[in-house]
Design a protein around this motif. Structure first.
Motif, mmCIF file in Angstrom:
data_model
loop_
_atom_site.group_PDB
_atom_site.id
_atom_site.type_symbol
_atom_site.label_atom_id
_atom_site.label_comp_id
_atom_site.label_asym_id
_atom_site.label_seq_id
_atom_site.Cartn_x
_atom_site.Cartn_y
_atom_site.Cartn_z
ATOM 1 N N UNK A 33 0.836 -1.206 0.000
ATOM 2 C CA UNK A 33 0.000 0.000 0.000
ATOM 3 C C UNK A 33 0.868 1.252 0.000
ATOM 4 N N UNK A 34 1.904 1.249 0.823
ATOM 5 C CA UNK A 34 2.784 2.420 0.908
ATOM 6 C C UNK A 34 3.453 2.698 -0.431
ATOM 7 N N UNK A 35 3.964 1.646 -1.066
ATOM 8 C CA UNK A 35 4.611 1.832 -2.364
ATOM 9 C C UNK A 35 3.645 2.339 -3.418
ATOM 10 N N UNK A 36 2.406 1.834 -3.395
ATOM 11 C CA UNK A 36 1.423 2.282 -4.384
ATOM 12 C C UNK A 36 1.054 3.751 -4.182
ATOM 13 N N UNK A 37 0.877 4.180 -2.928
ATOM 14 C CA UNK A 37 0.532 5.579 -2.657
ATOM 15 C C UNK A 37 1.667 6.525 -3.065
ATOM 16 N N UNK A 38 2.889 6.144 -2.776
ATOM 17 C CA UNK A 38 4.023 6.990 -3.165
ATOM 18 C C UNK A 38 4.194 7.022 -4.682
ATOM 19 N N UNK A 39 3.917 5.903 -5.351
ATOM 20 C CA UNK A 39 3.999 5.891 -6.813
ATOM 21 C C UNK A 39 2.966 6.842 -7.426
ATOM 22 N N UNK A 40 1.741 6.846 -6.883
ATOM 23 C CA UNK A 40 0.721 7.774 -7.382
ATOM 24 C C UNK A 40 1.122 9.228 -7.135
ATOM 25 N N UNK A 41 1.751 9.487 -6.005
ATOM 26 C CA UNK A 41 2.209 10.848 -5.707
ATOM 27 C C UNK A 41 3.242 11.312 -6.734
ATOM 28 N N UNK A 42 4.200 10.442 -7.038
ATOM 29 C CA UNK A 42 5.233 10.803 -8.009
ATOM 30 C C UNK A 42 4.670 10.854 -9.439
ATOM 31 N N UNK A 43 3.681 10.017 -9.724
ATOM 32 C CA UNK A 43 3.071 10.063 -11.055
ATOM 33 C C UNK A 43 2.355 11.393 -11.278
ATOM 34 N N UNK A 44 1.641 11.897 -10.240
ATOM 35 C CA UNK A 44 0.986 13.211 -10.364
ATOM 36 C C UNK A 44 1.998 14.324 -10.526
ATOM 37 N N UNK A 45 3.101 14.250 -9.765
ATOM 38 C CA UNK A 45 4.133 15.286 -9.899
ATOM 39 C C UNK A 45 4.763 15.246 -11.289
ATOM 40 N N UNK A 46 4.961 14.050 -11.832
ATOM 41 C CA UNK A 46 5.548 13.934 -13.172
ATOM 42 C C UNK A 46 4.613 14.508 -14.237
ATOM 43 N N UNK A 89 10.924 10.583 -11.357
ATOM 44 C CA UNK A 89 10.909 9.323 -12.094
ATOM 45 C C UNK A 89 11.601 8.211 -11.299
ATOM 46 N N UNK A 90 12.765 8.516 -10.744
ATOM 47 C CA UNK A 90 13.499 7.507 -9.966
ATOM 48 C C UNK A 90 12.727 7.108 -8.707
ATOM 49 N N UNK A 91 12.193 8.104 -8.005
ATOM 50 C CA UNK A 91 11.449 7.790 -6.782
ATOM 51 C C UNK A 91 10.170 7.009 -7.082
ATOM 52 N N UNK A 92 9.503 7.351 -8.187
ATOM 53 C CA UNK A 92 8.274 6.639 -8.542
ATOM 54 C C UNK A 92 8.538 5.186 -8.902
ATOM 55 N N UNK A 93 9.608 4.917 -9.673
ATOM 56 C CA UNK A 93 9.903 3.535 -10.064
ATOM 57 C C UNK A 93 10.337 2.684 -8.860
ATOM 58 N N UNK A 94 11.096 3.285 -7.972
ATOM 59 C CA UNK A 94 11.500 2.526 -6.779
ATOM 60 C C UNK A 94 10.290 2.237 -5.894
ATOM 61 N N UNK A 95 9.377 3.193 -5.787
ATOM 62 C CA UNK A 95 8.155 2.957 -4.999
ATOM 63 C C UNK A 95 7.322 1.845 -5.609
ATOM 64 N N UNK A 96 7.266 1.805 -6.946
ATOM 65 C CA UNK A 96 6.534 0.730 -7.610
ATOM 66 C C UNK A 96 7.185 -0.626 -7.357
ATOM 67 N N UNK A 97 8.505 -0.643 -7.318
ATOM 68 C CA UNK A 97 9.210 -1.895 -7.016
ATOM 69 C C UNK A 97 8.901 -2.374 -5.604
ATOM 70 N N UNK A 98 8.877 -1.464 -4.652
ATOM 71 C CA UNK A 98 8.535 -1.845 -3.278
ATOM 72 C C UNK A 98 7.088 -2.331 -3.184
ATOM 73 N N UNK A 99 6.192 -1.713 -3.956
ATOM 74 C CA UNK A 99 4.793 -2.147 -3.941
ATOM 75 C C UNK A 99 4.630 -3.547 -4.522
ATOM 76 N N UNK A 100 5.501 -3.923 -5.450
ATOM 77 C CA UNK A 100 5.422 -5.240 -6.083
ATOM 78 C C UNK A 100 6.082 -6.335 -5.258
#
Length: 247
Positions: free
Chosen positions: A75-88, A113-124
């Motif tokens: 959940x944490x990784x998914x929320x952070x990925x959405x945050x970085x996706x909106x900023x991008x 971009x780097x923070x979003x991809x790492x967050x997605x990796x943690x979510x997976x």
């Protein structure tokens, strides 16, 4: 070829670094204030600037701490990925890759971009095994029966090891017959002859002859019976009448 323990340690270090970056950006927004952050988002063209400011500030601060602890990583990784996706999408996409190009500050999308991809990796599920999630799930799934099975398995392995290290005893060779002590023979009971009953009508005779009361003495061609007397005669003591007669 990577080993699992090495990967777990690398995942802990990655979560620590990324979590610190997210917490720093979230604290920066909270320290500036939600109102000031929402105005900045409004100037950048972000839709719903107030909601976006609250979401980004608290998700980045609390999400960074959760990344470090390894708590609720999907959940944490998914929320952070959405945050970085909106900023991008709304802020950094049209400003190029680099944050700084030469002496020009472009505020590009390389960081988000780097923070979003790492967050997605943690979510997976790439956060490794050294996480709070693994500790909580393992504690719930573990039951007293499992503890008993582990103890039984450990005792079984210990018994096998003890059996391997224990020297094998050689069987004793039988002692020769001459060295053996003679076994005493059981005492034989004397055989008792049964009493034979006498024939009917026949008087029983004794082995010892009865003492005859009278002896038959042959005197002058005829038998004279006399009473058997004892060989030893008792000594007759003198009486008073005998003394008077002698005097």
């Amino acid at each position: 070829m990577r080993t699992r323990p090495l990967y777990d340690i690398a995942a802990v270090l990655a979560r620590l670094g990324v979590g610190v970056v997210f917490m720093a950006h979230g604290w920066q927004k909270i320290e500036a204030g939600v109102t000031a952050t929402s105005r900045s988002f409004d100037d950048l063209g972000v839709p719903l600037p107030t909601a976006a400011a609250v979401y980004s500030a608290f998700v980045e601060l609390l999400g960074g701490a959760a990344l470090i602890a390894g708590l609720g990583l999907p959940i944490t990784g998914a929320l952070l990925f959405l945050d970085m996706a909106g900023a991008f999408i709304f802020v950094h996409a049209d400003r190029g890759l680099f944050m700084v190009d030469g002496q020009n500050v472009q505020n590009g999308y390389e960081l988000v971009l780097a923070l979003g991809m790492i967050s997605l990796l943690f979510a997976a599920g790439g956060g490794g095994r050294l996480t709070a999630d693994q500790w909580i799930l393992g504690k719930r799934a573990r039951t007293p029966e499992d503890d008993g099975d582990e103890e039984d398995a450990a005792s079984f392995v210990a018994s096998l090891r003890a059996a391997e290290t224990k020297p094998v005893k050689k069987p004793r060779s039988p002692r020769p017959a001459k060295d053996r002590a003679p076994t005493p023979e059981p005492a034989k009971e004397p055989v008792k002859e049964p009493d034979t009953p006498s024939a009917p009508g026949k008087p029983e005779t004794s082995d010892k002859p009865e003492d005859a009361a009278e002896d038959d003495v042959l005197v002058a061609g005829r038998k004279n019976q006399r009473r058997r007397t004892s060989r030893t005669q008792p000594i007759k003591r003198p009486t008073a009448t005998d003394d008077d007669a002698t005097t």
